[in-house]
Design a protein around this motif. Structure first.
Motif, PDB file in Angstrom:
ATOM      1  N   PRO A  13      -5.867   1.993  -2.612  1.00 15.73           N
ATOM      2  CA  PRO A  13      -6.723   1.647  -1.350  1.00 15.73           C
ATOM      3  C   PRO A  13      -7.655   2.308  -1.145  1.00 15.73           C
ATOM      4  O   PRO A  13      -8.552   3.332  -1.405  1.00 15.73           O
ATOM      5  CB  PRO A  13      -6.247   2.149  -0.785  1.00 15.73           C
ATOM      6  CG  PRO A  13      -5.610   3.229  -1.227  1.00 15.73           C
ATOM      7  CD  PRO A  13      -4.843   3.152  -2.379  1.00 15.73           C
TER       8      PRO A  13
ATOM      9  N   GLN B 210      -0.711   4.548   1.392  1.00 12.67           N
ATOM     10  CA  GLN B 210      -1.034   4.393   2.932  1.00 12.67           C
ATOM     11  C   GLN B 210       0.495   5.005   3.439  1.00 12.67           C
ATOM     12  O   GLN B 210       0.433   5.836   4.461  1.00 12.67           O
ATOM     13  CB  GLN B 210      -1.282   3.355   3.358  1.00 12.67           C
ATOM     14  CG  GLN B 210      -1.515   3.045   5.060  1.00 12.67           C
ATOM     15  CD  GLN B 210      -2.458   4.836   5.427  1.00 12.67           C
ATOM     16  OE1 GLN B 210      -3.413   3.926   5.362  1.00 12.67           O
ATOM     17  NE2 GLN B 210      -2.101   5.362   6.004  1.00 12.67           N
TER      18      GLN B 210
ATOM     19  N   ASN C 265      -9.858   2.111   1.701  1.00 14.20           N
ATOM     20  CA  ASN C 265      -9.623   2.537   3.040  1.00 14.20           C
ATOM     21  C   ASN C 265      -8.055   3.063   3.326  1.00 14.20           C
ATOM     22  O   ASN C 265      -8.043   2.369   2.539  1.00 14.20           O
ATOM     23  CB  ASN C 265     -10.002   1.422   4.340  1.00 14.20           C
ATOM     24  CG  ASN C 265     -11.723   0.995   4.372  1.00 14.20           C
ATOM     25  OD1 ASN C 265     -12.326   2.047   3.981  1.00 14.20           O
ATOM     26  ND2 ASN C 265     -11.475  -0.407   3.821  1.00 14.20           N
ATOM     27  N   LEU C 266      -8.122   4.116   4.266  1.00 13.43           N
ATOM     28  CA  LEU C 266      -7.146   5.226   4.476  1.00 13.43           C
ATOM     29  C   LEU C 266      -7.025   5.810   5.847  1.00 13.43           C
ATOM     30  O   LEU C 266      -8.009   6.466   6.353  1.00 13.43           O
ATOM     31  CB  LEU C 266      -7.363   6.433   3.559  1.00 13.43           C
ATOM     32  CG  LEU C 266      -5.299   7.130   3.387  1.00 13.43           C
ATOM     33  CD1 LEU C 266      -4.243   6.022   2.284  1.00 13.43           C
ATOM     34  CD2 LEU C 266      -5.740   8.221   2.020  1.00 13.43           C
TER      35      LEU C 266
ATOM     36  N   ASP D  42       0.984  -1.261   0.047  1.00 10.62           N
ATOM     37  CA  ASP D  42      -0.274  -0.050   0.197  1.00 10.62           C
ATOM     38  C   ASP D  42       1.165   1.221  -0.557  1.00 10.62           C
ATOM     39  O   ASP D  42       1.209   1.854   0.870  1.00 10.62           O
ATOM     40  CB  ASP D  42      -1.109   0.188   1.283  1.00 10.62           C
ATOM     41  CG  ASP D  42      -1.964   0.638   1.235  1.00 10.62           C
ATOM     42  OD1 ASP D  42      -1.549   1.562   0.410  1.00 10.62           O
ATOM     43  OD2 ASP D  42      -3.070   0.947   2.165  1.00 10.62           O
TER      44      ASP D  42
ATOM     45  N   TYR E 218     -11.289  11.650  -0.784  1.00 10.76           N
ATOM     46  CA  TYR E 218     -11.359  10.218   0.524  1.00 10.76           C
ATOM     47  C   TYR E 218     -12.656  11.074   1.467  1.00 10.76           C
ATOM     48  O   TYR E 218     -12.549  12.469   2.145  1.00 10.76           O
ATOM     49  CB  TYR E 218     -10.358   9.217   1.297  1.00 10.76           C
ATOM     50  CG  TYR E 218      -9.323   8.501   0.512  1.00 10.76           C
ATOM     51  CD1 TYR E 218      -9.887   7.493   0.738  1.00 10.76           C
ATOM     52  CD2 TYR E 218      -8.406   9.309   0.080  1.00 10.76           C
ATOM     53  CE1 TYR E 218      -8.733   6.651   0.172  1.00 10.76           C
ATOM     54  CE2 TYR E 218      -7.884   8.114  -1.217  1.00 10.76           C
ATOM     55  CZ  TYR E 218      -7.945   6.886  -1.143  1.00 10.76           C
ATOM     56  OH  TYR E 218      -7.100   5.888  -2.034  1.00 10.76           O
TER      57      TYR E 218
END
Length: 359
Positions: free
Chosen positions: A293, A239, A295-296, A236, A356
């Motif tokens: 990703p 991230q 989700n972060l 990732d 996001y």
């Protein structure tokens, strides 16, 4: 109405039926009250409101649910590229001689994609609709939603230009009775940096060397620009890049003549975790992104992917992609059918930004 940039629209009553707007650089646009209603009055007042049973967002959401393989686009253009705002002067004001004054917008793709994403975010999340006025202003949020739902797309863009942008961020020229505003440029300059203090962060640093000429420092930023992490080439990487910007770390001090260790504290948001964050991805190449990703974690707060803006170097043109109820849509203001439903997530090869929303 005046914005933070100091460009103001002033109102004066000519007679019972007439209003006037003073636009930037001294051009006075004269028109009927209905023409200028959207700039000069609060949403929900006056006599020019369209009668709609659904908001624009509700219509788009219904189209996503009911679309078929044969019909993959929304039935009408949304936020088309550019824009023309024409105002006809009243007969009383101009001695019975109609006068048309035109405001022409060019190269609006530098704000269009983000305006589309902002509308989706505000329409999907009631809590965000209550939070964002503290950053962008209550009147702006109300007018923005009202104008989008009224499909007054050129007026939406003018609202952003005059309320949020500074004069130096766009070019304008007067051609006889026409004002031309050109937004050619970078979308992060024209939109992201004008989000007030929404994404403002601060990080403190302290050097271990007592003789360091700049032992204690503060780093404040209004936007989130992330670069590929040197420590993570696999996994990732986004991230990892966010963590590199936000998480505590220790590095060699870069001050001239100093050999101390500089400690970086946790970077934090100045005004709590914002409803959404925009990651500036301009420093990234497509080969550096194995995947994006869903989700972060940003400053210990969880966020979920909402959309992205894309940039074509060949056309110098921005477009956007976003999700509604888990379904991807692509927006491109240059297309006739500019809101298209996608069967699968878009290929984010030409990323300009990732957006996001807070969980």
């Amino acid at each position: 109405e005046g914005g933070s940039c100091g460009v103001r629209c002033s109102r004066r009553v000519i007679d019972a039926d007439m209003d006037a707007i003073t636009v930037p650089y001294g051009v006075t646009v004269v028109g009927t009250a209905c023409d200028v209603h959207y700039f000069l009055k609060q949403p929900g007042k006056g006599h020019c409101q369209p009668e709609r049973t659904k908001t624009l967002f509700e219509e788009i959401r219904a189209s996503v649910t009911n679309n078929s393989n044969e019909d993959r686009s929304f039935w009408r253009p949304v936020l088309p590229w550019g824009g023309v705002y024409t105002i006809k002067a009243g007969r009383k004001a101009m001695a019975c001689t109609p006068l048309y004054v035109r405001i022409t917008l060019k190269n609006t793709c530098s704000i269009d994609g983000f305006l589309m994403l902002l509308y989706v975010i505000l329409s999907e999340n009631e809590n965000f609709r209550r939070e964002l006025p503290s950053y962008l202003g209550k009147e702006f949020v109300e007018r923005f939603l009202y104008l989008m739902d009224s499909c007054k797309f050129t007026t939406v863009k003018l609202l952003w230009i005059w309320d949020k942008m500074e004069k130096c961020q766009y070019k304008s020229e007067i051609h006889k009775a026409s004002l031309e505003i050109d937004l050619f440029g970078n979308e992060h300059e024209n939109f992201t940096r004008n989000l007030e203090n929404l994404m403002s962060t601060i990080q403190e640093t302290f050097c271990s060397n007592g003789r360091c000429p700049a032992r204690s420092q503060e780093d404040q930023r209004k936007t989130i620009i992330i670069c590929p992490s040197h420590d993570s080439l696999l996994g990732d990487v986004i991230q990892a890049a966010v963590d590199e910007l936000f998480c505590p770390r220790t590095e060699l001090c870069e001050e001239l003549g100093c050999n101390g260790q500089r400690e970086f504290t946790q970077r934090i948001f100045c005004h709590d975790a914002p409803p959404f964050v925009i990651l500036n991805m301009e420093q990234w190449k497509s080969e550096e992104l194995p995947y994006v990703p869903y989700n972060l974690a940003v400053a210990k707060q969880r966020y979920t992917l909402e959309g992205a803006t894309l940039f074509s170097k060949e056309e110098h043109h921005y477009s956007a992609a976003f999700m509604i109820d888990g379904n991807w849509m692509h927006y491109d203001g240059l297309r006739t059918e500019n809101l298209v439903f996608l069967n699968k997530p878009p290929e984010l090869l030409l990323l300009s930004s990732l957006v996001y929303i807070r969980d």
